[in-house]
Motif scaffolding. Structure first.
Motif, PDB file in Angstrom:
ATOM      1  N   GLN A  36       0.819  -1.199   0.000  1.00 24.79           N
ATOM      2  CA  GLN A  36       0.000   0.000   0.000  1.00 24.79           C
ATOM      3  C   GLN A  36       0.865   1.266   0.000  1.00 24.79           C
ATOM      4  OE1 GLN A  36      -2.119  -0.865   3.661  1.00 24.79           O
ATOM      5  NE2 GLN A  36      -3.960  -1.494   2.561  1.00 24.79           N
ATOM      6  N   VAL A  37       0.334   2.301  -0.647  1.00 17.92           N
ATOM      7  CA  VAL A  37       0.880   3.648  -0.566  1.00 17.92           C
ATOM      8  C   VAL A  37      -0.117   4.505   0.204  1.00 17.92           C
ATOM      9  CG1 VAL A  37       1.610   5.701  -1.844  1.00 17.92           C
ATOM     10  CG2 VAL A  37       2.160   3.417  -2.726  1.00 17.92           C
ATOM     11  N   HIS A  38       0.366   5.291   1.159  1.00 21.95           N
ATOM     12  CA  HIS A  38      -0.509   6.094   2.019  1.00 21.95           C
ATOM     13  C   HIS A  38      -0.199   7.581   1.869  1.00 21.95           C
ATOM     14  CE1 HIS A  38      -1.947   2.517   4.065  1.00 21.95           C
ATOM     15  NE2 HIS A  38      -0.715   2.178   4.386  1.00 21.95           N
ATOM     16  N   ARG A  39      -1.225   8.385   2.151  1.00 20.66           N
ATOM     17  CA  ARG A  39      -1.074   9.844   2.170  1.00 20.66           C
ATOM     18  C   ARG A  39      -1.779  10.395   3.404  1.00 20.66           C
ATOM     19  NH1 ARG A  39      -4.244  14.267   0.882  1.00 20.66           N
ATOM     20  NH2 ARG A  39      -3.180  16.069  -0.065  1.00 20.66           N
ATOM     21  N   TYR A  40      -1.091  11.302   4.114  1.00 20.53           N
ATOM     22  CA  TYR A  40      -1.660  11.969   5.284  1.00 20.53           C
ATOM     23  C   TYR A  40      -1.570  13.472   5.076  1.00 20.53           C
ATOM     24  CZ  TYR A  40      -2.155  13.757  10.043  1.00 20.53           C
ATOM     25  OH  TYR A  40      -2.551  14.457  11.162  1.00 20.53           O
ATOM     26  N   SER A  41      -2.704  14.172   5.104  1.00 18.36           N
ATOM     27  CA  SER A  41      -2.731  15.618   4.941  1.00 18.36           C
ATOM     28  C   SER A  41      -2.423  16.292   6.267  1.00 18.36           C
ATOM     29  CB  SER A  41      -4.099  16.086   4.438  1.00 18.36           C
ATOM     30  OG  SER A  41      -4.202  17.506   4.510  1.00 18.36           O
ATOM     31  N   THR A  47      -6.834  11.159   5.159  1.00 22.44           N
ATOM     32  CA  THR A  47      -5.926  10.096   4.742  1.00 22.44           C
ATOM     33  C   THR A  47      -6.425   9.440   3.463  1.00 22.44           C
ATOM     34  OG1 THR A  47      -7.053   8.411   6.075  1.00 22.44           O
ATOM     35  CG2 THR A  47      -5.265   9.643   7.136  1.00 22.44           C
ATOM     36  N   MET A  48      -5.497   8.906   2.691  1.00 24.95           N
ATOM     37  CA  MET A  48      -5.822   8.150   1.490  1.00 24.95           C
ATOM     38  C   MET A  48      -4.881   6.961   1.408  1.00 24.95           C
ATOM     39  SD  MET A  48      -6.649  10.923  -1.529  1.00 24.95           S
ATOM     40  CE  MET A  48      -7.176   9.587  -2.602  1.00 24.95           C
ATOM     41  N   THR A  49      -5.354   5.892   0.773  1.00 23.73           N
ATOM     42  CA  THR A  49      -4.554   4.687   0.594  1.00 23.73           C
ATOM     43  C   THR A  49      -4.781   4.134  -0.804  1.00 23.73           C
ATOM     44  OG1 THR A  49      -4.649   4.126   2.945  1.00 23.73           O
ATOM     45  CG2 THR A  49      -4.130   2.341   1.424  1.00 23.73           C
ATOM     46  N   TRP A  50      -3.685   3.742  -1.473  1.00 22.69           N
ATOM     47  CA  TRP A  50      -3.752   3.139  -2.798  1.00 22.69           C
ATOM     48  C   TRP A  50      -3.098   1.759  -2.759  1.00 22.69           C
ATOM     49  CZ3 TRP A  50      -2.066   8.091  -1.795  1.00 22.69           C
ATOM     50  CH2 TRP A  50      -2.786   9.138  -2.370  1.00 22.69           C
ATOM     51  N   PRO A  51      -3.672   0.769  -3.425  1.00 20.93           N
ATOM     52  CA  PRO A  51      -3.001  -0.532  -3.546  1.00 20.93           C
ATOM     53  C   PRO A  51      -1.904  -0.465  -4.592  1.00 20.93           C
ATOM     54  CG  PRO A  51      -5.079  -0.568  -4.731  1.00 20.93           C
ATOM     55  CD  PRO A  51      -5.010   0.770  -4.043  1.00 20.93           C
ATOM     56  N   ALA A  52      -0.818  -1.180  -4.355  1.00 22.41           N
ATOM     57  CA  ALA A  52       0.290  -1.252  -5.309  1.00 22.41           C
ATOM     58  C   ALA A  52       0.334  -2.647  -5.921  1.00 22.41           C
ATOM     59  CB  ALA A  52       1.614  -0.939  -4.617  1.00 22.41           C
ATOM     60  N   PRO A  53       0.860  -2.785  -7.149  1.00 20.54           N
ATOM     61  CA  PRO A  53       0.894  -4.097  -7.808  1.00 20.54           C
ATOM     62  C   PRO A  53       1.868  -5.087  -7.180  1.00 20.54           C
ATOM     63  CG  PRO A  53       1.919  -2.414  -9.193  1.00 20.54           C
ATOM     64  CD  PRO A  53       1.277  -1.695  -8.054  1.00 20.54           C
ATOM     65  N   SER A  54       2.850  -4.601  -6.418  1.00 23.39           N
ATOM     66  CA  SER A  54       3.749  -5.453  -5.628  1.00 23.39           C
ATOM     67  C   SER A  54       4.253  -4.596  -4.480  1.00 23.39           C
ATOM     68  CB  SER A  54       4.897  -6.021  -6.477  1.00 23.39           C
ATOM     69  OG  SER A  54       5.745  -4.983  -6.933  1.00 23.39           O
ATOM     70  N   GLU A  55       5.177  -5.121  -3.681  1.00 21.50           N
ATOM     71  CA  GLU A  55       5.617  -4.397  -2.498  1.00 21.50           C
ATOM     72  C   GLU A  55       6.228  -3.038  -2.861  1.00 21.50           C
ATOM     73  OE1 GLU A  55       6.565  -8.796  -1.535  1.00 21.50           O
ATOM     74  OE2 GLU A  55       6.295  -7.509  -3.306  1.00 21.50           O
ATOM     75  N   PRO A  56       5.623  -1.921  -2.416  1.00 19.35           N
ATOM     76  CA  PRO A  56       6.226  -0.610  -2.645  1.00 19.35           C
ATOM     77  C   PRO A  56       7.280  -0.363  -1.562  1.00 19.35           C
ATOM     78  CG  PRO A  56       4.131  -0.330  -1.533  1.00 19.35           C
ATOM     79  CD  PRO A  56       4.328  -1.814  -1.711  1.00 19.35           C
ATOM     80  N   CYS A  57       8.512  -0.196  -1.962  1.00 20.30           N
ATOM     81  CA  CYS A  57       9.614  -0.134  -1.003  1.00 20.30           C
ATOM     82  C   CYS A  57      10.045   1.285  -0.681  1.00 20.30           C
ATOM     83  CB  CYS A  57      10.787  -0.939  -1.544  1.00 20.30           C
ATOM     84  SG  CYS A  57      10.329  -2.644  -1.974  1.00 20.30           S
ATOM     85  N   PHE A  58       9.838   2.219  -1.613  1.00 21.24           N
ATOM     86  CA  PHE A  58      10.064   3.632  -1.341  1.00 21.24           C
ATOM     87  C   PHE A  58       9.252   4.438  -2.334  1.00 21.24           C
ATOM     88  CE2 PHE A  58      13.393   2.717  -4.497  1.00 21.24           C
ATOM     89  CZ  PHE A  58      13.238   3.769  -5.384  1.00 21.24           C
ATOM     90  N   PHE A  78       4.247   6.555 -10.324  1.00 21.11           N
ATOM     91  CA  PHE A  78       2.980   6.478  -9.610  1.00 21.11           C
ATOM     92  C   PHE A  78       2.268   7.817  -9.725  1.00 21.11           C
ATOM     93  CE2 PHE A  78       0.846   7.233  -5.381  1.00 21.11           C
ATOM     94  CZ  PHE A  78      -0.283   6.489  -5.679  1.00 21.11           C
ATOM     95  N   ASP A  79       1.056   7.796 -10.291  1.00 22.85           N
ATOM     96  CA  ASP A  79       0.206   8.967 -10.419  1.00 22.85           C
ATOM     97  C   ASP A  79      -0.867   8.877  -9.334  1.00 22.85           C
ATOM     98  OD1 ASP A  79      -1.643  10.928 -11.063  1.00 22.85           O
ATOM     99  OD2 ASP A  79      -1.619  10.517 -13.208  1.00 22.85           O
ATOM    100  N   ALA A  80      -0.742   9.699  -8.292  1.00 28.19           N
ATOM    101  CA  ALA A  80      -1.674   9.615  -7.173  1.00 28.19           C
ATOM    102  C   ALA A  80      -3.086  10.020  -7.579  1.00 28.19           C
ATOM    103  CB  ALA A  80      -1.188  10.491  -6.024  1.00 28.19           C
ATOM    104  N   ARG A  81      -3.211  10.904  -8.549  1.00 26.53           N
ATOM    105  CA  ARG A  81      -4.550  11.340  -8.968  1.00 26.53           C
ATOM    106  C   ARG A  81      -5.331  10.199  -9.596  1.00 26.53           C
ATOM    107  NH1 ARG A  81      -2.027  16.237 -12.276  1.00 26.53           N
ATOM    108  NH2 ARG A  81      -0.631  14.481 -12.670  1.00 26.53           N
TER     109      ARG A  81
END
Length: 294
Positions: A36-41, A47-58, A78-81
């Motif tokens: 998962q990729v996370h965003r905190y305002s 907060t927002m969370t996006w699934p990734a196709p494999s382990e997102p390491c950075f 990665f395009d967050a929009r």
């Protein structure tokens, strides 16, 4: 005394790699194990969370507002929009037991990142830099777990962590990104392991200790000058953010905790924040190699 606050108790399995977005005043970070990729305002606490196709390491911000994300076996845009991932380049196709790990963007806009043995045992990981043409170039080798690339304010010293060896190394780095004069900067004693890190405006190094329950601050000559204690064991990385770059955002992890430890450490895996006595360095954005032309 610095007292961290858990601002998002999301219970990440392996929270990692926070970066600060000045444009939208938010922290982006990953949970490697939960993909998962996370965003905190920072302004709204949304907060927002996006699934990734494999382990997102950075995750690394770019000059056009998108991100370059290191997944298990390669670099992706990665395009967050849109919540979309686009493959850019494979990394280490010949090292099938490896995955990528920590990364950062230096002040010249180049991406640095490491790889590691996914079993956390064999010294098959390496440190890489992406050049002007987007080519991934090895800069050092022989790590079981790489972590934390960071750079001094004068751009002359690169720091890099050998987590399994409990050692943070310093290198001389020139304007072309060539490394020399590798030497041990910090050797962590006891059972804790050095993880991600950040450098402040005074040139001091803040090192997250996995299994140590704290962040330690070291001067540029290697003297420990401060400790920030947390209510959980596994501290993974920090980034300086906010308008004055004095708010430190810190990722943590549940990974490696026993069932009883997870019951006791109710905030493990949360996103924390604390006010730093000094500002950090500005978040760099990727402008070379893999960045889109504007």
């Amino acid at each position: 005394m610095i007292s961290p606050e858990c601002i998002w108790p999301l219970g990440a399995e392996l929270g990692e790699g926070p970066v600060w977005s000045r444009i939208d005043k938010a922290v982006y970070f990953v949970d490697i194990k939960r993909k998962q990729v996370h965003r905190y305002s920072a302004e709204t606490r949304e907060t927002m969370t996006w699934p990734a196709p494999s382990e997102p390491c950075f995750i690394a911000p770019t000059s056009d507002g998108s991100f370059v994300c290191g997944l298990r076996r390669g670099l992706y845009r990665f395009d967050a929009r849109a919540g979309a991932f686009e493959k850019l380049v494979d990394v280490e196709p010949e090292r099938g037991a490896n995955r990528l790990n920590d990364g950062f963007v230096d002040p010249t806009g180049h991406l640095w990142f490491g790889s590691m043995d996914d079993a956390e045992n064999a010294p098959t990981g390496a440190l890489y830099r992406v050049d002007e043409k987007g080519k991934v170039q090895m800069r050092d080798d022989g790590y079981a777990i790489t972590n934390g690339p960071a750079m001094s304010p004068d751009r002359r010293t690169l720091y890099h962590t050998d987590t399994l060896g409990r050692t943070v190394y310093a290198f001389d780095v020139d304007e072309r990104g060539a490394l020399s004069n590798k030497r041990a900067f910090i050797r962590v004693q006891g059972t804790a392991h050095p993880d991600g890190m950040a450098v402040d405006a005074q040139g001091c190094l803040w090192i997250a200790l996995f299994g140590g329950g704290c962040i330690e601050r070291y001067s540029s000559d290697g003297a420990q000058i401060d400790t920030v204690a947390f209510p959980c064991s596994n501290i993974t990385k920090l980034v300086f953010g906010g308008d004055d770059l004095r708010t430190a955002y810190v990722t943590t992890a549940q990974k490696g905790l026993s069932a009883s430890q997870r019951e006791r450490e109710t905030l493990a895996g949360g996103l924390f924040a604390f006010r730093s006595p000094v500002p950090g360095l500005p978040q760099n954005v990727l402008t070379r190699g893999l960045a889109r032309s504007r």
